[in-house]
Design a protein around this motif. Structure first.
Motif, PDB file in Angstrom:
ATOM      1  N   VAL A 135       0.850  -1.186   0.000  1.00 49.11           N
ATOM      2  CA  VAL A 135       0.000   0.000   0.000  1.00 49.11           C
ATOM      3  C   VAL A 135       0.889   1.241   0.000  1.00 49.11           C
ATOM      4  N   VAL A 136       0.710   2.094  -1.014  1.00 46.64           N
ATOM      5  CA  VAL A 136       1.508   3.320  -1.134  1.00 46.64           C
ATOM      6  C   VAL A 136       0.730   4.483  -0.538  1.00 46.64           C
ATOM      7  N   HIS A 137       1.371   5.212   0.365  1.00 49.62           N
ATOM      8  CA  HIS A 137       0.734   6.364   1.011  1.00 49.62           C
ATOM      9  C   HIS A 137       0.842   7.612   0.143  1.00 49.62           C
ATOM     10  N   VAL A 138       0.007   8.593   0.453  1.00 49.02           N
ATOM     11  CA  VAL A 138       0.080   9.920  -0.146  1.00 49.02           C
ATOM     12  C   VAL A 138       0.042  10.937   0.993  1.00 49.02           C
ATOM     13  N   GLY A 139       0.499  12.157   0.697  1.00 59.35           N
ATOM     14  CA  GLY A 139       0.393  13.215   1.687  1.00 59.35           C
ATOM     15  C   GLY A 139       1.728  13.847   2.025  1.00 59.35           C
ATOM     16  N   SER A 140       1.659  15.020   2.639  1.00 60.25           N
ATOM     17  CA  SER A 140       2.823  15.776   3.076  1.00 60.25           C
ATOM     18  C   SER A 140       2.369  16.705   4.189  1.00 60.25           C
ATOM     19  N   SER A 141       3.320  17.493   4.721  1.00 58.94           N
ATOM     20  CA  SER A 141       2.939  18.432   5.767  1.00 58.94           C
ATOM     21  C   SER A 141       3.878  19.637   5.744  1.00 58.94           C
ATOM     22  N   VAL A 142       3.985  20.359   6.854  1.00 57.98           N
ATOM     23  CA  VAL A 142       4.546  21.711   6.838  1.00 57.98           C
ATOM     24  C   VAL A 142       6.070  21.762   6.825  1.00 57.98           C
ATOM     25  N   ASN A 143       6.735  20.707   7.313  1.00 57.22           N
ATOM     26  CA  ASN A 143       8.197  20.708   7.342  1.00 57.22           C
ATOM     27  C   ASN A 143       8.708  20.285   5.964  1.00 57.22           C
TER      28      ASN A 143
END
Length: 352
Positions: A135-143
């Motif tokens: 299962v490949v994740h997606v997403g990112s955040s502020v850093n």
């Protein structure tokens, strides 16, 4: 006497000098807490995370390579000598595998740079076969340096082995999956836990009742207490683990509960210490910070003896293991003896 297995970094990476030789096996004399090396398993690159099966008869080690797909190695454990004999290895379909959990029929792996999690079947001999799910994740955040993409940093089965929780440092989310043990599949559960921005969830642990989960966030060194039920986490409160005077870069690492359930411990690489917190038995809330310093440089991972008498810290950048006695009344830690030399230690597991 217990056995201690230590995984090391065997080559330099961007975060470690990496000059270990493989997986080290030690005898641990529990009357004196002295450690004596027995053997080394070579032929595996960067075995940075290890896990034993419930019978301590098989050991599984990730090979944390970053320029190609990493691998998972399976070893048989000799009951008398503690020596490891390789059974098999398989691709984990992603770069920089950093964590493995073992169920009854599968090994589950988190790929940090691969941004994915994978399930590999375990055969009747304890070897691993080709992946049954990926299962490949997606997403990112502020850093922007550390959270530019998904970075799963652990995958942990709940006590009933019905769900798997995945702290994704890059996406600032703990993702919940239903674990189908008959098919070796992961299905998204109804709800995942979104963290505060820039937290960087890294490792988590369940309490022995299965009602509470404790999570350490790497990027701000906070610790969260959560309620748990059927794959769903509900945040209770967050503790700032670092002293208010701290001005550097936070770097929380590992987290474990004492077998009694009364104390929680976490490693803080930013200030080279282990923090102890008290756990309220009914509410699960955390109080009473206490720090154990003087361990060495970069306490990455640690293990607690199943009887709760001692704790062993792997100090990655000072090339040493430190044994600490645990006070049964207060949970406070006291170093015992002299550090044991191990180059670039990354993970320690105890087989009693």
């Amino acid at each position: 006497m217990a056995r201690l297995y230590v995984g090391t970094y065997t080559q330099p990476e961007d975060h470690v000098a990496g000059h270990g030789e493989g997986i080290y096996c030690f005898d641990l004399y529990e009357d004196s807490l002295a450690i004596a090396q027995r053997s080394i398993v070579r032929g595996i690159v960067n075995p940075s995370f290890l896990a034993l099966n419930s019978a301590a008869s098989r050991l599984y080690a990730v090979s944390e390579t970053t320029t190609e797909h990493g691998k998972l190695f399976a070893y048989a454990v000799d009951k008398n000598s503690g020596k490891l004999a390789m059974l098999s290895h398989q691709s984990v379909l992603g770069a920089a595998p950093c964590y493995v959990s073992v169920g009854n029929h599968h090994a589950l792996v988190a790929n940090y740079r691969g941004g994915s999690v994978v399930v590999l079947p375990i055969d009747e001999h304890g070897g691993v076969g080709p992946a049954s799910d990926h299962v490949v994740h997606v997403g990112s955040s502020v850093n922007k340096q550390r959270q530019e993409a998904p970075h799963p940093h652990a995958i942990v089965l709940d006590p009933a082995h019905r769900y798997a929780l995945v702290p994704d440092l890059g996406a600032d989310t703990v993702i919940s999956y239903r674990y189908d043990s008959s098919q070796g599949r992961l299905e998204p559960a109804s709800r995942s836990l979104r963290m505060h921005a820039g937290a960087g969830p890294r490792h988590l642990t369940f309490d022995r009742t299965g009602r509470f989960v404790y999570l350490i966030n790497e990027l701000d060194s906070t610790i969260m207490a959560c309620k748990y039920q059927d794959g769903t986490l509900t945040a209770l409160h967050t503790v700032a683990a670092l002293p208010r005077s701290f001005t550097g870069t936070p770097s929380g690492a590992d987290i474990h509960l004492h077998p009694s359930g009364r104390f929680l411990y976490a490693s803080l690489r930013d200030i080279n210490c282990i923090i102890r917190l008290r756990v309220h038995p009914d509410t699960g809330r955390l109080t009473g910070k206490a720090y154990a310093h003087g361990l060495g440089a970069t306490p990455r991972n640690f293990a607690i003896d199943p009887c709760g008498r001692y704790l062993i810290v792997a100090n990655q950048d000072s090339d040493a293991l430190v044994v600490m006695a645990i006070d049964p009344g207060t949970g406070l830690l006291t170093p015992i003896g002299v550090p044991t030399s191990v180059p670039s230690p990354a993970c320690a597991v105890i087989a009693s």
